[in-house]
Structures are given as C-alpha cells and as structure tokens.
Design a protein around this motif. Structure first.
Motif, mmCIF file in Angstrom:
data_model
loop_
_atom_site.group_PDB
_atom_site.id
_atom_site.type_symbol
_atom_site.label_atom_id
_atom_site.label_comp_id
_atom_site.label_asym_id
_atom_site.label_seq_id
_atom_site.Cartn_x
_atom_site.Cartn_y
_atom_site.Cartn_z
ATOM 1 N N ARG A 75 47.059 62.123 25.378
ATOM 2 C CA ARG A 75 47.954 60.956 25.399
ATOM 3 C C ARG A 75 49.277 61.294 26.066
ATOM 4 O O ARG A 75 49.810 60.490 26.807
ATOM 5 C CB ARG A 75 48.207 60.426 23.991
ATOM 6 C CG ARG A 75 46.944 60.008 23.268
ATOM 7 C CD ARG A 75 46.611 58.591 23.539
ATOM 8 N NE ARG A 75 45.445 58.212 22.726
ATOM 9 C CZ ARG A 75 44.585 57.310 23.096
ATOM 10 N NH1 ARG A 75 44.735 56.670 24.210
ATOM 11 N NH2 ARG A 75 43.560 57.032 22.329
ATOM 12 N N PHE A 76 49.828 62.461 25.764
ATOM 13 C CA PHE A 76 51.041 62.888 26.452
ATOM 14 C C PHE A 76 50.626 63.652 27.706
ATOM 15 O O PHE A 76 49.797 64.548 27.656
ATOM 16 C CB PHE A 76 51.914 63.790 25.578
ATOM 17 C CG PHE A 76 53.125 64.296 26.313
ATOM 18 C CD1 PHE A 76 54.222 63.473 26.490
ATOM 19 C CD2 PHE A 76 53.142 65.569 26.859
ATOM 20 C CE1 PHE A 76 55.328 63.921 27.196
ATOM 21 C CE2 PHE A 76 54.247 66.021 27.567
ATOM 22 C CZ PHE A 76 55.340 65.193 27.730
ATOM 23 N N ASP A 120 49.952 64.349 20.888
ATOM 24 C CA ASP A 120 49.744 62.991 21.377
ATOM 25 C C ASP A 120 50.903 62.046 21.060
ATOM 26 O O ASP A 120 51.051 61.019 21.697
ATOM 27 C CB ASP A 120 48.444 62.409 20.820
ATOM 28 C CG ASP A 120 47.217 62.961 21.528
ATOM 29 O OD1 ASP A 120 47.360 63.515 22.637
ATOM 30 O OD2 ASP A 120 46.107 62.818 20.984
ATOM 31 N N ARG A 121 51.732 62.382 20.088
ATOM 32 C CA ARG A 121 52.861 61.523 19.697
ATOM 33 C C ARG A 121 54.198 62.030 20.225
ATOM 34 O O ARG A 121 55.247 61.474 19.898
ATOM 35 C CB ARG A 121 52.915 61.409 18.174
ATOM 36 C CG ARG A 121 51.694 60.762 17.567
ATOM 37 C CD ARG A 121 51.788 60.762 16.056
ATOM 38 N NE ARG A 121 52.095 62.112 15.565
ATOM 39 C CZ ARG A 121 51.212 62.921 15.008
ATOM 40 N NH1 ARG A 121 49.990 62.539 14.846
ATOM 41 N NH2 ARG A 121 51.560 64.125 14.592
ATOM 42 N N GLU A 123 55.843 61.855 22.978
ATOM 43 C CA GLU A 123 56.694 60.963 23.767
ATOM 44 C C GLU A 123 57.590 60.082 22.895
ATOM 45 O O GLU A 123 58.647 59.657 23.340
ATOM 46 C CB GLU A 123 55.827 60.095 24.678
ATOM 47 C CG GLU A 123 56.587 59.528 25.842
ATOM 48 C CD GLU A 123 55.663 58.977 26.914
ATOM 49 O OE1 GLU A 123 56.197 58.451 27.896
ATOM 50 O OE2 GLU A 123 54.431 59.058 26.769
ATOM 51 N N SER A 124 57.208 59.851 21.664
ATOM 52 C CA SER A 124 58.033 59.036 20.768
ATOM 53 C C SER A 124 58.927 59.886 19.866
ATOM 54 O O SER A 124 59.630 59.352 19.016
ATOM 55 C CB SER A 124 57.147 58.112 19.920
ATOM 56 O OG SER A 124 56.290 58.866 19.107
ATOM 57 N N SER A 125 58.951 61.185 20.088
ATOM 58 C CA SER A 125 59.770 62.073 19.255
ATOM 59 C C SER A 125 61.173 62.221 19.848
ATOM 60 O O SER A 125 61.384 61.998 21.040
ATOM 61 C CB SER A 125 59.115 63.452 19.141
ATOM 62 O OG SER A 125 59.291 64.182 20.345
ATOM 63 N N TYR A 128 61.596 64.478 22.988
ATOM 64 C CA TYR A 128 61.156 64.040 24.314
ATOM 65 C C TYR A 128 62.339 63.887 25.269
ATOM 66 O O TYR A 128 62.268 64.318 26.421
ATOM 67 C CB TYR A 128 60.363 62.740 24.218
ATOM 68 C CG TYR A 128 59.927 62.218 25.559
ATOM 69 C CD1 TYR A 128 58.922 62.868 26.279
ATOM 70 C CD2 TYR A 128 60.520 61.106 26.137
ATOM 71 C CE1 TYR A 128 58.515 62.411 27.520
ATOM 72 C CE2 TYR A 128 60.116 60.643 27.383
ATOM 73 C CZ TYR A 128 59.121 61.302 28.066
ATOM 74 O OH TYR A 128 58.721 60.846 29.299
ATOM 75 N N HIS A 129 63.419 63.283 24.794
ATOM 76 C CA HIS A 129 64.599 63.107 25.655
ATOM 77 C C HIS A 129 65.148 64.465 26.090
ATOM 78 O O HIS A 129 65.492 64.661 27.267
ATOM 79 C CB HIS A 129 65.687 62.306 24.936
ATOM 80 C CG HIS A 129 66.943 62.194 25.724
ATOM 81 N ND1 HIS A 129 67.044 61.415 26.861
ATOM 82 C CD2 HIS A 129 68.148 62.790 25.573
ATOM 83 C CE1 HIS A 129 68.259 61.527 27.364
ATOM 84 N NE2 HIS A 129 68.941 62.356 26.599
#
Length: 148
Positions: A75-76, A120-121, A123-125, A128-129
């Motif tokens: 997903r990522f 997989d999660r 990108e929403s953590s 990520y920035h």
C-alpha cells in the motif's frame, strides 16, 4: 488489451495477476517483472477469495479479503514517495524523464526509508511528513552530486 503469460494454459493472466501487475507498474515499477512474486501473491488472493465464498461471505466481502492479501505490504510505495517529491520540488526533471530518474534514485534512497517503520499505514502517520522532507533533501543532494 490482453496481458499475455506464456506460463498459463490460456496464455492470459488471471484477474488477480492482472490487477497486481497494473498496480506494480504504477506504484512499484521495480517489482513489475517479478513474475514469481506476482503469481504467488495472485494465487494467495484467489485462495482467500475462494475460501471466503465457501464460508458464505458476499462477493464484495470476498474481494475485499482477497485485496487485503493481494496488496499486503504494498500500500505504501517508496517509488510513489520519490516520484511525488520529484514532481513537486524538482521541475528540472522533465516529465518524460521522471520515472527513469525516480527509479535511479530509489535504491540510494533506501538509506532514508530504512530509518522509518514503514507499513501499509505509514502514509497516514506523523512520520510520513518527516520522511518526505528528508527525502526531498536527499534528492537535492543527489542531483547536485550526480546530476539528473
């Protein structure tokens, strides 16, 4: 368009193989030629689908379960992260050369990705920035050192 696979009886890829191949070409192009991985993952997704149907789940529910298997740990996309940074911050990399440049930068950028617990999660953590900022700096240094 039919995707050919000389290793199957019909010479065509299964639904799950085709779906995964299209996804890999877009978000993980460095993996798109790994036929063994694609076949193994597609077979596992098909088994999950068949099992779900036998257990009485709806087609929609069975497809959701199969997709979970098919795209697990995909997903990522490191490639997508590099591509987005290059597209947003480096206009000197022409659109027609962007994919090749990103593929070239991907392996050296593993040193950056390796610092983060990517799943997989991811990108929403909040991390990520931080990754994207660090990745952008890495790409800038790469261009200064090796060019485009």
């Amino acid at each position: 368009m039919t995707i050919q696979d000389k290793n199957t009886a019909t010479g065509e890829l299964s639904y799950f193989e085709t779906a995964l191949l299209f996804y890999l070409r877009e978000s993980h192009p460095h993996m798109a030629d790994d036929k063994a991985f694609i076949r193994e993952r597609a077979d596992s997704a098909a088994e999950a689908y068949e099992h779900a149907i036998r257990e009485g789940l709806s087609v929609t529910q069975a497809l959701e379960l199969a997709d979970t298997v098919l795209y697990q740990d995909l997903r990522f996309s490191r490639f997508d992260a590099v591509f987005e940074a290059v597209s947003e911050w480096f206009p000197e990399v022409q659109p027609e050369r962007r994919t090749d440049f990103c593929l070239k930068v991907l392996l050296p950028a593993e040193a950056i990705f390796g610092k983060y617990p990517i799943d997989d999660r991811f990108e929403s953590s909040p991390s990520y920035h931080t990754l994207t900022v660090e990745l952008t700096g890495f790409i800038q240094s790469y261009i200064e050192r090796y060019g485009i």
